[in-house]
Write an enzyme that holds these catalytic residues in place. Structure first.
Site, PDB file in Angstrom:
ATOM      1  N   ARG A 217       0.828  -1.217   0.000  1.00  0.00           N
ATOM      2  CA  ARG A 217       0.000   0.000   0.000  1.00  0.00           C
ATOM      3  C   ARG A 217       0.860   1.264   0.000  1.00  0.00           C
ATOM      4  NH1 ARG A 217      -5.878   0.788   0.876  1.00  0.00           N
ATOM      5  NH2 ARG A 217      -6.660  -1.303   0.657  1.00  0.00           N
TER       6      ARG A 217
ATOM      7  N   HIS B 208       2.675   1.668  -3.280  1.00  0.00           N
ATOM      8  CA  HIS B 208       1.652   2.074  -4.263  1.00  0.00           C
ATOM      9  C   HIS B 208       1.331   3.573  -4.126  1.00  0.00           C
ATOM     10  CE1 HIS B 208      -1.940   1.419  -6.811  1.00  0.00           C
ATOM     11  NE2 HIS B 208      -2.493   2.333  -6.045  1.00  0.00           N
TER      12      HIS B 208
END
Lengths: 208, 208
Positions: free
Chosen positions: B44, B47
């Site tokens: 996450r 990203h």
């Protein structure tokens, strides 16, 4: 940078000195290629990310600071791709349409809500400032709008990611629209907000 | 990751694959030292930043994902240092006290509003989750509160900057409180939100 206590001011002062040194290290001789105002924006981004590489990645195209400052002084609106970017920007006339009911409706047609939110904002975008910190699809839709005749005063284009983000940023740099963007996949909400608040501070002649 | 259109889903899928490859490259053999859930949180963050270095910088201390997921399932509140972090977190019971009138009052005593907001949140922090993406001074104040007996279930500690941030994060890692933090100056709102939304997704058994 928003710090109002003695502690906060001291941290801000020392941080600024370190940030400036890091930027000098990264840019070397090339630091001469940037205006004083551009360097202030770069400082903001490095300050917000602690990532000096941004000094090499930020691109100022078509006199963006001049146009951005002018737009703010004239009270033009800012449109963001996501609410998190909106929340960070210190300017009352900042709007985000991603949670608009109509964006949910439009998204049923198979587009992202980010794309839908740009379409919905079309009239506000014309003559306004657009800040994209997240969604490459929003930037691609904005480029469609620009190709159809919509003219934002400034686009802050720093969507993040390994898919489509680099390409979309390259595309906005190939338009006539004033833009501040990053080369490559890096970017994000913190970067977008740092740039936008830098422009706003410059419009108030604040030391950014 | 929030994408609902076909385009959005395709981008998300390809992006995930690239992110995983980048993390493998950065961690090498050390990837075995992380749990599946920890790797999902790392994904996450990479990203959200397009910065694979975070795979090396994130530290999971005192079983933080377990405690964070449990707290969310029990409906405990999340307290953030700044509104931008609050805006990005997809959880109704998320609070930020930095714009509270009492924070402005307290700040007149010479502390930062970030510090004041932590003091004001004291009772909510006890048993809740604290997410600090910006202000090192907020984290230092939180550590004071912890030393005085306040027990958050999880601290997501990723304040950014070259002054005090590294030290404050080191200090939170030296407490018994479950924490997710970064080594060094890097961090920021985008990183904080990515981690928090990862914990929330895990609590719903969503593929994060």
């Amino acid at each position: 940078m928003g710090a109002i206590s003695k502690d906060g001011l001291e941290i801000a002062k020392r941080a600024r000195e370190i940030v400036r040194e890091k930027i000098k290290d990264v840019l070397g001789e090339k630091i001469k290629n940037f205006s004083k105002e551009e360097l202030l924006i770069i400082e903001r981004v490095v300050h917000a990310t602690a990532d000096p590489e941004y000094a090499k990645l930020l691109v100022f195209k078509n006199n963006p600071i001049y146009h951005g400052v002018k737009a703010i002084k004239e009270g033009k609106p800012i449109i963001t791709d996501v609410n998190m970017v909106k929340a960070g920007i210190r300017y009352d006339k900042t709007y985000c349409f991603i949670d608009d009911e109509r964006a949910y409706e439009l998204a049923k047609q198979g587009i992202t809500r980010a794309v839908a939110s740009m379409r919905l904002a079309k009239e506000v975008i014309d003559g306004g400032i657009v800040v994209i910190g997240n969604a490459p699809t929003a930037l691609l839709e904005l480029i469609n709008l620009i190709n159809s005749g919509i003219k934002p005063k400034l686009v802050i284009a720093v969507p993040v990611g390994f898919v489509k983000a680099s390409e979309a940023k390259e595309m906005i740099r190939n338009t006539d629209v004033p833009s501040i963007s990053t080369i490559g996949p890096k970017g994000g909400s913190s970067v977008a907000v740092a740039i936008a608040n830098g422009i706003i501070a410059l419009s108030k002649n604040e030391r950014v």
